[in-house]
Design a protein around this motif. Structure first.
Motif, PDB file in Angstrom:
ATOM      1  N   TRP A   1      -8.927   5.413  -0.182  1.00 34.16           N
ATOM      2  CA  TRP A   1      -7.998   5.747   0.886  1.00 34.16           C
ATOM      3  C   TRP A   1      -6.575   5.904   0.349  1.00 34.16           C
TER       4      TRP A   1
ATOM      5  N   CYS B   1     -10.285   1.001  -9.659  1.00 36.61           N
ATOM      6  CA  CYS B   1     -10.835   0.030  -8.714  1.00 36.61           C
ATOM      7  C   CYS B   1     -12.127  -0.570  -9.234  1.00 36.61           C
TER       8      CYS B   1
ATOM      9  N   ARG C   1       0.828  -1.209   0.000  1.00 27.86           N
ATOM     10  CA  ARG C   1       0.000   0.000   0.000  1.00 27.86           C
ATOM     11  C   ARG C   1       0.859   1.255   0.000  1.00 27.86           C
TER      12      ARG C   1
ATOM     13  N   GLN D   1     -11.037   1.073  -0.036  1.00 29.05           N
ATOM     14  CA  GLN D   1      -9.598   0.811   0.021  1.00 29.05           C
ATOM     15  C   GLN D   1      -8.874   1.665  -1.015  1.00 29.05           C
TER      16      GLN D   1
ATOM     17  N   ILE E   1      -5.679  -3.704  -5.539  1.00 29.50           N
ATOM     18  CA  ILE E   1      -7.094  -3.938  -5.242  1.00 29.50           C
ATOM     19  C   ILE E   1      -7.530  -5.314  -5.715  1.00 29.50           C
TER      20      ILE E   1
ATOM     21  N   LEU F   1      -6.347  -7.784  -3.371  1.00 28.64           N
ATOM     22  CA  LEU F   1      -7.154  -7.692  -2.155  1.00 28.64           C
ATOM     23  C   LEU F   1      -8.432  -8.490  -2.289  1.00 28.64           C
TER      24      LEU F   1
END
Lengths: 101, 886
Positions: B817, B867, B486, B814, B783, B786
């Protein structure tokens, strides 16, 4: 050192050297003679032995024979001397003579 | 034994072991054991052949190499298994390294390659400075510097003038060429030897003896086909015969003379007969070089010459306030390209960083998926070192492929750059892919390998074998790994934002420069340059008559609306003239005001499209004999006549006679003009500097400043390029020996000025796009991973009744952010680098809030879009499938 010594008496191939060492130490040094091969090749790399493929005298097959070189002979003497020195040192510690106790 | 004999050696060993093993077997059989038992017994006595082979290989000393080859083969196999991943990595690396190699090549060509002269590090450029602006040196000043200095081995004065040069004996068909004027020390200082013939001697710098010329090899090849009997040929310069006495090599760069191309012809330094007389002391405009004494530093020379300048200032009033500057010659080479180059370096380093962090994240993700494999290898006895070594080998293979491809891309980019005309960036013509760049590329490849390989390798090798094998492949990557990824993506977004902001600002600068109101009409305007040589146009009258006739002829050409002969036009700097206002005497020479000056004809304002604000324009009734008229611009009025009406004020041109007997331009007699009108301000110091006060007069009315250098402006109804032929014909009709040179449209001319800005914005935009692409792949990767990791959890959520939109929101959050924190980092970075960016900008601040806001919002939006796909995939997870696939 033992290999070099064995080869003083002429050429031999790996199997013979192993068998010879085993015999002369009365089976005390019972090693797997496969472990000789790395050592043999190391000696060859250092130039203390040379090798050649020859036909065996008693069997109709080729083996890789190793022979001691001049350098190897000198190295044998060096190692012999070192071994003697080491055993003497050990003996002096283990069984000191009267003057030193 | 060499490593390529390994295979043979190995076969030999194999044979040796087999023969001895068979022998052992036979012996065992002789001892009485049956076939199979004999075999086993023999093997037992012999030992483990695999182990023996390994140990023997070690004894040979090439074991490390064999291990490495094995790792490499394994790496290649892995790559073939996941070609997509490998392709992405290689491509990203290739782009980043290729960009770096290209920029380094540019730097090499422009900055780093040492000058082509012997003792290049001791060469300096000497300039006089007045009011902080560099002006040239004057003849008498230079002579004093030359005789009084203690720090220079040699010093030379030189200049360059446009002259009409013809290779024929009779002077037919001349072309306007920039001719260098050089003292013999010029060539000595640069260490230039002639290829043929000789250089100038001292006394050839005297009037009457200076009709000798040196030509460069290129000129010799082009015009004389390398005729070996060239020495002694006559060259006609400004209708005067000059004898060629030598051939120079092509090594004198044009930038020494402020020109793009090399100067093809040189004559001895004698710009005008009075160049060494005391009255010419104020006539600054020549260039000067120096060769430092061995052991002398630039600072020492600077102090030494400053001391002499101080002495001169106290003995000669014209030298008051004139400083001297000594600068290594290398600095001259880059000129105003320096900020651009530094920007390029910074941008490309950023790209490399983004690419490396991207790849690190990708690699980390992939290795996380391979944890089962690592765990198994560990369980089978591989040490941590072995795992790390293997991962590094994989990375090395990828880096090697990436570097190779990158080098190829760089080569292609360089060829493309060389072929596309970069305008005012002539140094790029010398761009090649030389060994230094190749070396640099390899180093960069290795460096990136270490950069983006270390962290993943270290983290991946820290695998707990039991844990990993137990969980059946669904391992959670360590908290530290996820956090690291990240951080990487956040950093990428930040760097991309910085690039985006820089590109946006530079683009805005370009737009401002090109679209700004220059104060005159740019369209349908053609300009050209003439030089009327004094041999045929000896008096100002002759010049005026020629110009009159020419304008008459051109005006009647079809398509021509207006024509004017002038010596200034926006946005070019004209010449500077000192002056005094009647009724405002000045007591000291340093306080005499100076203005941008030019002489024009009556049609100038109309042709250039400059509106009149006050008073009247020049007209046909202003002739020799009537009141000499002058027109000033608004800046002039603002500075000198802010409270008085300028119309009717009288101006004396030249430094006041009471302070200096002879002025550079006006000589011993001054001329007085009367202001009759005020024109609108137009850019007269280039595109970026503010408008300076300007005064123009008619050349027919101020004969003292009516010289042979003239510019031609033609305003047309049709496309201006089409008129070039017709205009040239008219000139030829009047005087067949007069070339028309530097013909281009005003649009082209201004385009040339902004060429560097265009180049900068093009490059930066390209970099910004690449940076954003890389950042987008980064976000997408994180992502998507994830989602893959949390499929199980998402399945449970969906099964428990969560709406699909909640899942989308969960995933997008996510991404949001990361994007927000990345943008914050980027904004901080932009603020920090704003000062260095400011030197490239015009009309827009480096911290322009609108740009920053727009770029940030745009980037966040792009991040969210990245995303979208994984989020959708997450929302479409079939809970049954997710829960079942264990």
């Amino acid at each position: 050192m033992l290999i070099l010594r064995t080869l003083v008496w002429g050429t031999a191939h790996g199997h013979q050297i192993g068998k010879h060492i085993q015999r002369t130490t009365n089976d005390f040094l019972q090693m797997q003679h496969g472990s000789l091969y790395p050592a043999l090749h190391r000696l060859e790399k250092r130039g203390w032995v040379t090798s050649k493929w020859e036909t065996a005298s008693d069997r109709n097959r080729e083996f890789k024979y190793y022979r001691l070189t001049e350098k190897g002979k000198k190295q044998l003497l060096v190692e012999e001397l070192q071994w003697k020195q080491m055993t003497e040192a050990v003996a002096r510690v283990m069984w000191p003579t009267a003057e030193e106790s | 034994m060499r490593w390529w004999q390994l295979k043979k050696r190995d076969a030999d060993l194999e044979r040796e072991l087999r023969s001895d093993l068979e022998l052992e077997e036979e012996e065992q059989r002789e001892k009485g054991l049956s076939g199979e038992d004999a075999q086993y017994a023999a093997r037992r006595a012999f030992g483990n052949p695999t182990l023996i082979r390994e140990q023997t290989h070690e004894a040979w000393g090439w074991a490390w190499f064999e291990r490495w080859v094995q790792d490499a083969r394994y790496a290649l196999r892995q790559m073939r298994k996941s070609p997509g991943f490998a392709a992405v990595v290689v491509l990203v690396l290739a782009l980043a390294i290729g960009a770096n190699a290209t920029v380094f090549s540019v730097l090499n060509a422009v900055l780093l390659r040492p000058l082509d002269f012997p003792n290049a590090d001791r060469l300096v450029q000497i300039t006089s400075m007045k009011n902080g602006k560099p002006v040239g040196v004057s003849g008498p000043d230079w002579r004093d510097f030359a005789t009084q200095n203690q720090s220079l081995d040699k010093t030379a004065i030189y200049d360059q003038w446009r002259k009409n040069v013809s290779t024929s004996q009779r002077g037919d068909d001349p072309a306007e060429v920039l001719v260098g004027l050089a003292s013999p020390q010029f060539f000595e200082a640069l260490g230039i030897q002639p290829l043929l013939g000789r250089l100038f001697t001292e006394d050839e710098g005297l009037a009457g003896r200076n009709h000798v010329a040196l030509i460069t090899e290129g000129f010799w090849k082009a015009h004389y086909q390398r005729n070996p009997t060239i020495l002694g040929h006559t060259l006609t310069i400004n209708d005067q015969p000059y004898t060629i006495i030598g051939i120079l090599p092509d090594t004198i760069p044009g930038w020494l003379h402020g020109a793009q191309a090399q100067l093809p012809v040189f004559e001895p330094f004698l710009p005008e007969p009075g160049v060494w007389s005391e009255s010419a002391r104020a006539g600054r405009g020549d260039g000067a070089l120096g060769l430092l004494k061995p052991g002398a530093t630039v600072d020492k020379a600077q102090a030494d010459l400053a001391r002499i300048a101080g002495n001169l200032a106290s003995t000669h009033p014209v030298d008051r306030g004139v400083a001297i500057s000594v600068v290594p010659l290398e600095k001259m080479r880059t000129g105003d390209l320096r900020p651009l180059l530094l920007l390029l370096m910074g941008a490309v380093a950023l790209i490399l960083l983004i690419a490396c962090s991207n790849l690190a994240a990708l690699l980390l993700a992939r290795n996380t998926a391979r944890q089962r494999e690592f765990a198994m290898r560990k369980a089978l006895g591989a040490g941590r070192a072995a795992l790390i070594r293997q991962i590094f080998t994989e990375i090395l293979v990828l880096s090697a492929l990436g570097s190779g491809l990158g080098l190829l891309l760089a080569w292609g980019a360089i060829r493309a750059m060389r072929m596309s005309d970069p305008g005012m960036i002539p140094q790029l013509l010398a761009l090649t892919l030389d060994w230094r760049v190749v070396l640099f590329t390899l180093a960069a490849g290795l460096g990136t390998c270490l950069l983006f390989g270390t962290a993943p390798a270290m983290l991946s090798a820290r695998v707990d074998a039991a844990e990993a094998l137990k969980q059946g492949g669904r391992t959670s990557s360590g908290v530290s790994q996820q956090w690291f990824r990240r951080m990487l993506v956040t950093g990428q977004i930040g760097l991309s934002l910085m690039l985006l902001v820089a590109a946006a600002l530079v683009l805005q600068t370009l737009e401002r420069l090109e679209k700004q109101d220059l104060g005159f009409r740019v369209d349908h305007l053609m300009r050209g340059h003439l030089y009327l040589p004094p041999v045929r146009y000896a008096t100002p009258d002759a010049i005026t008559r020629f110009c009159d006739e020419l304008t008459e002829r051109i005006r009647v050409l079809p398509g021509v609306r207006e024509v004017s002969v002038t010596t200034v036009y926006p946005p070019r700097d004209g010449w500077h003239m000192m002056f005094s206002i009647e009724g405002r005497p000045v007591s000291r020479l340093e306080e005499v005001p100076s203005t941008i000056f030019g002489v024009v004809d009556a049609n100038y304002l109309r042709t250039a499209g400059i509106p009149l604000i006050e008073g009247r324009e020049f007209s046909q009734s202003d002739r020799e004999g009537t009141l000499p008229a002058a027109i000033v611009n608004q800046a002039f009025v603002k500075q000198y006549f802010s409270r008085v009406d300028p119309i009717g004020q009288r101006i004396e041109l030249g430094a006041p006679a009471s302070l200096i007997a002879e002025d550079t331009w006006m000589g011993a007699q001054r001329e007085t003009v009367t202001i009759v009108g005020v024109m609108r301000d137009n850019h007269n110091q280039g595109l970026t500097l503010p408008v300076a006060p300007q005064l123009i007069t008619l050349f027919r009315q101020t004969p003292k400043v009516n010289f042979g250098f003239k510019d031609l402006l033609v305003r047309s109804d049709v496309a201006p390029e089409t008129l070039e032929q017709a205009v040239a014909q008219q000139i030829h009709a009047l005087d067949s020996q007069l070339p028309l040179s530097e013909v281009e449209t005003m649009n082209q001319y201004i385009g040339d000025i902004t060429a560097v800005n265009r180049f900068t914005s093009m490059v930066l935009t390209g970099f910004a796009v690449v940076g954003i692409l890389l950042a987008v792949t980064g976000i997408y990767g994180v992502i998507a991973f994830l989602v893959a990791q949390r499929t199980h959890e998402i399945g449970i959520r969906l099964a428990l009744g969560a709406p699909r939109s909640a899942v989308v929101w969960l995933v997008s959050l996510q991404g949001l952010w990361m994007a927000l924190s990345g943008v914050t980092v980027g904004l901080v970075g932009s603020v920090v680098t704003s000062r260095s960016l400011a030197s490239l900008l015009y009309g827009v601040s480096a911290l322009d809030p609108f740009t920053l806001l727009a770029a940030s919002t745009g980037l966040v939006a792009i991040a969210l879009a990245a995303c979208a796909l994984p989020a959708r995939r997450a929302a479409n997870i079939d809970p049954l499938r997710a829960l079942r696939a264990e």
